[in-house]
Design an enzyme around this catalytic site. Sequence first.
Site: not given
Ligand SMILES: *Cc1c(COP(=O)(O)O)cnc(C)c1O
Length: 360
Positions: A195, A102, A171
């Site tokens: 999530k 990521w 993030d």
């Molecule tokens: C799932 C995830 C993303 C991507 O998320 P989207 O909503 O599909 O763009 C980005 N960073 C992390 C750490 C993730 O777990």
Amino acid sequence: MTRVYNFAPGPAMIPEEVLEQARDELLDWRGTGMSVMEISHRGKDFKNIVDESERDLRDLLHIPDNYQILFLQGGARLQFAMVPMNLLNGATSAAYVDTGFWSQYAIEEAKQYGDVKIAATSKATNYTSIPDRQTWNLPKDAAYLYYADNETINGVEFSYIPETELTLVNDMSSNFLSRPFDVSRFGLVFACAQKNVGPAGLTVVIIRDDLLRTVPVLNTPAILRYAVHAKEHSLWNTPPTFAWYMAGLTFKWLKAKGGLEAMAKINQRKAEKLYQFIDHSVFYKNPVEPRYRSRMNVPFNLVDEKLVGPFLQEAEKNGLTNLKGHRLAGGARASIYNAMPEAGVDALIAFMKAFEKRYG
Ligand SMILES: *Cc1c(COP(=O)(O)O)cnc(C)c1O
């Protein structure tokens, strides 16, 4: 009706109490005679949801007054672009820590807008650890320092907030609200909802006031400007009202559970017992350095990789679903966010034991 234990990385489980409440008020939300999906985002009823969700999230994280909460769309990946577009602010470079898939996606996106300096990388360990803070190389003139708190695919999680003079961007998509953290250490934190917050379609951004006065890169569309969303309280365009409402219910659920301190304890216990079981087994393995193991995403493999297929199939039959590892990582992975009850982790461990007994 039987609900399974869903170990999917996202969209992931939503607390049963939240789903039940949404079901109970689906046709008539608080006496309006309408579903929450049918009410105007500009009306006073939706304003209650906006105000309450923001207040509850502020309470949960003790968010200081000089931070705005934005409820946006476009998922976490849009933030990979919005962060450099808005925060480069005339600087040529930004620093990124490369700890797995990521952060790498974020790095690739940021390269379109500026010079990305890799402050540190855990490539040498095949992304099974976090590079020591002492080894990071931080350019003084970087606009910000970016990292991913929890690498959902690699199963690696920061156990600390890095010290730095630079504006810190994080993030937190896959571990947001899984434990308390000090918001005031960051310039900007973001998390997609699917999530740990609610249904897909919503992304929470927490941004410090001074970063709303940056100059976005040339031709940044209004909808990609944090300042526009902040000024309009995330109602500039029609927000994903249902996802926002569900996030609000989840915040209330978290408060009722005792807040993030209580969640952190439960999450720690869930992860610890699963890792302990894996470590004591000669049948399963996890490669991540113990102090950086994710409490949310537990990737593991079977020592005999030919057994992964049967393992996943039998798990599914036992109501333990979506344990397949990421297509780029292989093996298995158990995502155990806030909404995964401890009983789900216990059921997984019991199944893993039984499977090992039969095939080991
Ligand atoms: C799932 C995830 C993303 C991507 O998320 P989207 O909503 O599909 O763009 C980005 N960073 C992390 C750490 C993730 O777990």
